[in-house]
Enzyme design. Structure first.
Site, PDB file in Angstrom:
ATOM      1  N   GLU A   1      33.014  46.182  52.605  1.00  0.00           N
ATOM      2  CA  GLU A   1      33.846  45.455  51.643  1.00  0.00           C
ATOM      3  C   GLU A   1      34.933  44.616  52.324  1.00  0.00           C
ATOM      4  O   GLU A   1      36.030  45.108  52.609  1.00  0.00           O
ATOM      5  CB  GLU A   1      34.515  46.441  50.661  1.00  0.00           C
TER       6      GLU A   1
ATOM      7  N   LYS B   1      30.037  44.339  49.601  1.00  0.00           N
ATOM      8  CA  LYS B   1      30.912  44.274  48.428  1.00  0.00           C
ATOM      9  C   LYS B   1      31.945  43.169  48.668  1.00  0.00           C
ATOM     10  O   LYS B   1      33.036  43.422  49.196  1.00  0.00           O
ATOM     11  CB  LYS B   1      31.590  45.635  48.218  1.00  0.00           C
TER      12      LYS B   1
ATOM     13  N   GLY C   1      41.059  41.940  40.333  1.00  0.00           N
ATOM     14  CA  GLY C   1      42.155  41.495  39.475  1.00  0.00           C
ATOM     15  C   GLY C   1      41.716  40.491  38.419  1.00  0.00           C
ATOM     16  O   GLY C   1      42.528  40.003  37.636  1.00  0.00           O
TER      17      GLY C   1
HETATM   18  P1  13P Z   1      38.479  46.191  41.765  1.00  0.00           P
HETATM   19  O1  13P Z   1      37.166  45.863  41.106  1.00  0.00           O
HETATM   20  O2  13P Z   1      39.535  46.658  40.811  1.00  0.00           O
HETATM   21  O3  13P Z   1      38.926  45.089  42.686  1.00  0.00           O
HETATM   22  O4  13P Z   1      38.238  47.466  42.677  1.00  0.00           O
HETATM   23  C1  13P Z   1      37.107  47.511  43.457  1.00  0.00           C
HETATM   24  C2  13P Z   1      37.395  48.263  44.678  1.00  0.00           C
HETATM   25  O5  13P Z   1      36.734  49.223  44.984  1.00  0.00           O
HETATM   26  C3  13P Z   1      38.477  47.792  45.547  1.00  0.00           C
HETATM   27  O6  13P Z   1      38.367  48.382  46.805  1.00  0.00           O
END
Ligand code: 13P
Length: 340
Positions: free
Chosen positions: A177, A219, A263
């Protein structure tokens, strides 16, 4: 863990019409969410909230996996059943956040490096024993004046790749991510440039660290206008630019892509995902799905407010968002479904 299993898990995480629920808020982050509904941040309240989410009837229809926080992986439902068993029974894969958070990066004011590599092999081995099937590590790239620096991108790409290799060796599918933050007043062009730069660095680092792409899920954030930018790009443009960058940077071998919401409001996050899948049907080498935290939980959290009597309404809100995003992952969503 055979590599066949990792391939099957990665594929299941992005199965058609399904996505991931990110419920791995650290104790501090869930505290901020609870503040918004005036609920005290105690271990029992955190447990009760997650219990409510995971007990949602039919959660496995559109949710393939849930990312848990260390504390949650060890907790139990009110009837004493470990959450891991609750999820497995619902056909949902349990996952675990293994990073230790974004910390200040030396000599790069305002930028962060995600920590947590120390002892990671040992922690992963324990998480596998506790029943985790996949893991998550979030790197944060902020856009601003003189940011991001190449130091920040290189350091975070390297840490993500080291994490991914360690997970695969331990028998966990890594969710990789790299989040390019949508805070700030930058326009969508700048976001596109930084996202392309970041993803190129990440895939270079994954290669250098011998990570098996077939056993990974990316991600990413979407290519989107900064929150404070006066000109907000429309939904179809966000979708087209996001797909363009992903096609340029993400090898076809990756098992799939599951976006964070970062967000965005819940319905906008759904509309963006739908637009990508609808506009580019048949042209994408990987499934495009969701791994939303706030965009899946917001409505449910607001409905819950910490009261047991609100559990059915809160679960209905989660089930609805999961279904909307499941449809978006297939390119079959319509805003007209929202009121049903
Ligand atoms: P959000 O979809 O709220 O951005 O959270 C995803 C997430 O796992 C952030 O690390």
């Amino acid at each position: 863990m055979s590599s066949h299993n990792l391939a099957a898990i990665a594929k299941a995480m992005v199965a058609p019409g399904k996505g991931i629920l990110a419920a791995d808020e650290s104790t501090g982050t869930i505290g901020k969410r609870f503040d918004s509904i005036n609920v005290e941040n105690t271990e029992e309240n955190r447990r009760a909230y997650r219990d409510m989410l995971f007990a949602t009837r039919g959660i496995g229809e559109h949710i393939s996996g849930v990312i848990l926080y260390d504390e949650t992986l060890r907790q139990k439902a009110a009837n004493g059943t470990p959450f891991v068993d609750v999820l497995n029974k619902a056909g949902v894969l349990p996952g675990i956040k293994v990073d230790a958070g974004a910390k200040p990066l030396a000599f790069c004011p305002g930028e962060t490096i995600t920590e947590g590599l120390d002892n990671l092999p040992k922690r992963c081995a324990e998480y596998v024993k506790l029943g985790a099937k996949f893991a998550k590590w979030r790197a944060v790239i902020d856009i601003g004046r003189d940011m991001p620096s190449s130091t920040c991108i290189a350091a975070n790409a390297h840490a993500l790749a080291r994490y991914a290799a360690i997970c695969q060796e331990a028998g966990l599918v890594p969710i990789v991510e790299p989040e390019v933050l949508m805070d700030g007043d930058h326009d969508i062009n700048r976001c596109e440039e930084v996202t392309e730069w970041t993803l190129n660095a990440v895939y270079d680092a994954l290669y250098m660290n011998r990570v098996v792409l077939e056993h990974t899920v990316l991600k990413p954030s979407m290519v989107i206008s900064g929150k404070k930018c006066a000109k907000q790009a429309p939904v179809d443009e966000v979708a087209a630019r996001t797909v363009r960058v992903l096609k340029r940077t993400v090898p076809a071998a990756a098992a799939g892509i599951a976006f964070l919401s970062g967000g965005q409001s819940d319905e906008v996050a759904t509309a963006h995902l739908h637009s990508m899948n609808a506009q580019f049907k048949g042209e994408l080498p990987w499934p495009l799905s969701f791994s939303y935290g706030r965009a899946l939980q917001q409505a449910s959290l607001k409905a819950w407010k910490g009261h047991r009597a609100n559990v059915p309404a809160a679960q209905a809100a989660l089930a609805h968002r999961a279904r909307m995003n499941g449809l978006a992952a297939l390119g079959r969503y319509s805003a007209t479904f929202e009121n049903k």
